[in-house]
Scaffold this active site. Structure first.
Site, PDB file in Angstrom:
ATOM      1  N   GLU A  79      -3.574   8.192   7.574  1.00 59.24           N
ATOM      2  CA  GLU A  79      -4.675   7.434   6.971  1.00 59.24           C
ATOM      3  C   GLU A  79      -5.093   6.295   7.892  1.00 59.24           C
ATOM      4  O   GLU A  79      -6.289   6.056   8.104  1.00 59.24           O
ATOM      5  CB  GLU A  79      -4.246   6.887   5.611  1.00 59.24           C
ATOM      6  N   HIS A  96       0.827  -1.206   0.000  1.00 55.05           N
ATOM      7  CA  HIS A  96       0.000   0.000   0.000  1.00 55.05           C
ATOM      8  C   HIS A  96       0.865   1.260   0.000  1.00 55.05           C
ATOM      9  O   HIS A  96       0.548   2.244  -0.681  1.00 55.05           O
ATOM     10  CB  HIS A  96      -0.917  -0.029   1.225  1.00 55.05           C
ATOM     11  N   GLU A 148       2.108   1.931  -3.403  1.00 61.96           N
ATOM     12  CA  GLU A 148       1.032   2.496  -4.238  1.00 61.96           C
ATOM     13  C   GLU A 148       1.020   4.020  -4.128  1.00 61.96           C
ATOM     14  O   GLU A 148       0.892   4.733  -5.127  1.00 61.96           O
ATOM     15  CB  GLU A 148      -0.307   1.921  -3.802  1.00 61.96           C
ATOM     16  N   HIS A 149       1.159   4.541  -2.925  1.00 59.23           N
ATOM     17  CA  HIS A 149       1.247   5.991  -2.732  1.00 59.23           C
ATOM     18  C   HIS A 149       2.462   6.570  -3.458  1.00 59.23           C
ATOM     19  O   HIS A 149       2.367   7.605  -4.134  1.00 59.23           O
ATOM     20  CB  HIS A 149       1.363   6.309  -1.239  1.00 59.23           C
TER      21      HIS A 149
END
Length: 469
Positions: free
Chosen positions: A172, A92, A95-96
Site C-alpha cells: 500500500e 494503521h 486497523e488492518h
C-alpha cells in the site's frame, strides 16, 4: 478497509462542511436565508444526545429518520501521532489487523454478515484517531454492535495473519507513496512544516519501521488503546436515543476497561526562523505545482474566535470559484489551472493552513508564486471586505444544510471533533460562532499567523538534458 482512506488534505477540505438541523431555516424578505437565521442552526438537529456507560464508553446518538438505515461508528482516541518513536505505522497496521477475527468470531465473518444484509463497512486512520464504520438497515444495528464490541476486547492474532498483512501495508505504501512524486514530496513537506511534532510522520509509517512491526507490537498497541474508556460510539440514523443506549449497554456495556491510556501529551511543533523550501523533480510530473504552508492553531488549540476566523479566511482566499486566488489567478489572470487554500481546523494539536496553485503552460512557477503571495499580502495589509465575509459565511453555513443529506458525514463530523478535544456542544454551535466572525478578525488572524515563516513546496517535471530539443 481503506487504510489511509481519509488523507489529511481530503479531511481538511471536507470538515469545513458541517451538517444541518432537521428544522427548517427561515428566509429573509430578499429570499435569502439571513446570517442571523443560519446562526440558530444546531448541527445534527436538536435531538442529539450523549451518554457515558459505566465502562467509560461515550455514546452519541444523532436521530435521522428520513430512511430506515443507520450509520454505526466506533472511534478510538488514538492515531499515528500517538505512536512511540520507532513504531510509525502501528496505528494503521492495527486497523488492518482488526479484521482478522476474535476469540468468538472467525476471520471474515463480520464482513460477510455486513455484506449479506446489504450493508457497507470501512475503517480509517488519521494522525488523531482510528475509526470503524458500518451502514446497515436499522434492524441489523444490534448485530453490528455485537460484532464491533466483540473485537474491542477479544482480538486474536497469529504470526500467519500478521506477517502477510504487513506485506499488504508495505505494498500500500509502495503504491500510494513511493510511486507517487506528489506523495513523496508531501511527506517531505510535512516533515519540514512540523518540526518536533509527530504530525510530520506519515500515518502509514516509514518503510523501514513498517518492516519491523510484529504481532507483539500490534497486541501491545491494542491492549493500551482499544479499551471502552478510550472509545466513542456514534450512531446516526432512524433510531431513538433510548433504543441505542439499551443496545449499547447490552453489547458494549459488557466490555471491561483494560487500560488507562492517560493524557495525550505530544511534543509541540516548533516555529523555527526563516522560510524553508522543499522541492522534487520527476519525469512522472507533467504539470508543476506549488504550495505554501503555515502552522496555525486548530479549533482545539486556538484562542476564542481565531479558528472560526481562519475558516472564513481560507474560504475568502481559496474556497472556490469566488475566492480571491481562483478569480485572480485562474479566471482573470489566466496564469493558473488551479488555485485555492484550505485550513485543517479539526486536530488535537496545532495544525496547518495551506495555499496551493498550478501554472498554465508557459507560465513560470516563480512568477505564479509571486502573484499568489501578493494576494495573501494584500489581505495582511488591507484586510477583507464586509461583503467578502458575508458571502463566505453564507456559503459555509448554507453548506451545513446540504451536508445532512449524508448520514455518514454527520457521524464523521462528531467523531473527528470528539477525538480531537471537541465536544458535542462545540460541534452544534459552530454556525453561531461562524456567524459572529468580522472582517477585522479575519485580517487579525491573517496578520497573526500568515506573516510567520512558511514552508514552500515545489513539484516539477524533470529537467530536460541540455542537448534535448
Amino acid at each position: 478497509m481503506t487504510g489511509r482512506s481519509l488523507a489529511l488534505k481530503a479531511l481538511a477540505l471536507s470538515l469545513v462542511v458541517f451538517a444541518s438541523p432537521v428544522l427548517p431555516v427561515a428566509a429573509d424578505t430578499t429570499g435569502k436565508t439571513s446570517i442571523e437565521d443560519f446562526s440558530k442552526i444546531h448541527i445534527g438537529g436538536t435531538d442529539v444526545s450523549q451518554t457515558t456507560l459505566d465502562n467509560g464508553l461515550q455514546v452519541v446518538v444523532i436521530p435521522d429518520r428520513r430512511a430506515p438505515i443507520v450509520t454505526h461508528m466506533v472511534w478510538y482516541r488514538v492515531g499515528g501521532a500517538d505512536e512511540k518513536p520507532g513504531k510509525s505505522g502501528i496505528a494503521h497496521f492495527l486497523e488492518h489487523l482488526m479484521f482478522k477475527g476474535t476469540k468468538n468470531t472467525p476471520e471474515g465473518e463480520f464482513s460477510k454478515k455486513v455484506a449479506q444484509v446489504g450493508g457497507q463497512e470501512n475503517a480509517f486512520t488519521s494522525q488523531d484517531y482510528t475509526a470503524y464504520y458500518q451502514q446497515v438497515a436499522k434492524e441489523h444495528l444490534e448485530m453490528v454492535m455485537g460484532y464491533e464490541a466483540d473485537r474491542m476486547s477479544n482480538l486474536i492474532l497469529t504470526e500467519k495473519q500478521v506477517d502477510p498483512e504487513r506485506d499488504v501495508v508495505l505494498e500500500e505504501r509502495s503504491q500510494r507513496v513511493d510511486r507517487s512524486p506528489a506523495a513523496r514530496l508531501s511527506e517531505t513537506f510535512d516533515q519540514v512544516l512540523f518540526p518536533n511534532s509527530p504530525y510530520g510522520i506519515p500515518v502509514i509509517g516509514w518503510k523501514n519501521e513498517i518492516q519491523a512491526l510484529n504481532k507483539d507490537d500490534a497486541i501491545a498497541f491494542y491492549d493500551k488503546y482499544y479499551t471502552p474508556n478510550n472509545a466513542i460510539l456514534i450512531v446516526a440514523g432512524d433510531v431513538t436515543s433510548e433504543d441505542v443506549l439499551a443496545l449499547a449497554k447490552k453489547t458494549y456495556g459488557k466490555v471491561e476497561q483494560r487500560a488507562d491510556p492517560g493524557p495525550r501529551d505530544r511534543p509541540h511543533v516548533q516555529i523555527v526562523p526563516g522560510n524553508r523550501e522543499v522541492s522534487l523533480q520527476s519525469d512522472q510530473v507533467a504539470q508543476p505545482s506549488l504550495q505554501h504552508g503555515w502552522i496555525v492553531p486548530s479549533s482545539t488549540t486556538a484562542e476564542p474566535s481565531d479558528s472560526e476566523a481562519l475558516e472564513v479566511l481560507s474560504d475568502i482566499l481559496g474556497g472556490g470559484a469566488n475566492s480571491r486566488l481562483y478569480k485572480a489567478l485562474v479566471i482573470e489572470g489566466e496564469v493558473a489551472t488551479s488555485a485555492g487554500a484550505w485550513y485543517q481546523s479539526t486536530a488535537l494539536d496545532d495544525t496547518r493552513f495551506i495555499l496551493y496553485t498550478s501554472p498554465k503552460d508557459g507560465v513560470e512557477l516563480e512568477e505564479l508564486e509571486k502573484r499568489a503571495l501578493a494576494i495573501v499580502n494584500d489581505v495582511l495589509e488591507n484586510g477583507v471586505t464586509a461583503e467578502e465575509v458575508e458571502r463566505s459565511k453564507r456559503s459555509m453555513l448554507a453548506s451545513a444544510i446540504y451536508a445532512q443529506d449524508k448520514q455518514d458525514v454527520l457521524a464523521r463530523i462528531f467523531g473527528t471533533a470528539l477525538t480531537t478535544g471537541g465536544s458535542v456542544e462545540k460541534v452544534q454551535t459552530w454556525p453561531a460562532r461562524i456567524a459572529k466572525v468580522t472582517p477585522e478578525q479575519v485580517q487579525a488572524v491573517a496578520q497573526k499567523y500568515l506573516s510567520e515563516t512558511s514552508v514552500a513546496s515545489y513539484l516539477m517535471p524533470a529537467a530536460k538534458p541540455e542537448n534535448a530539443e
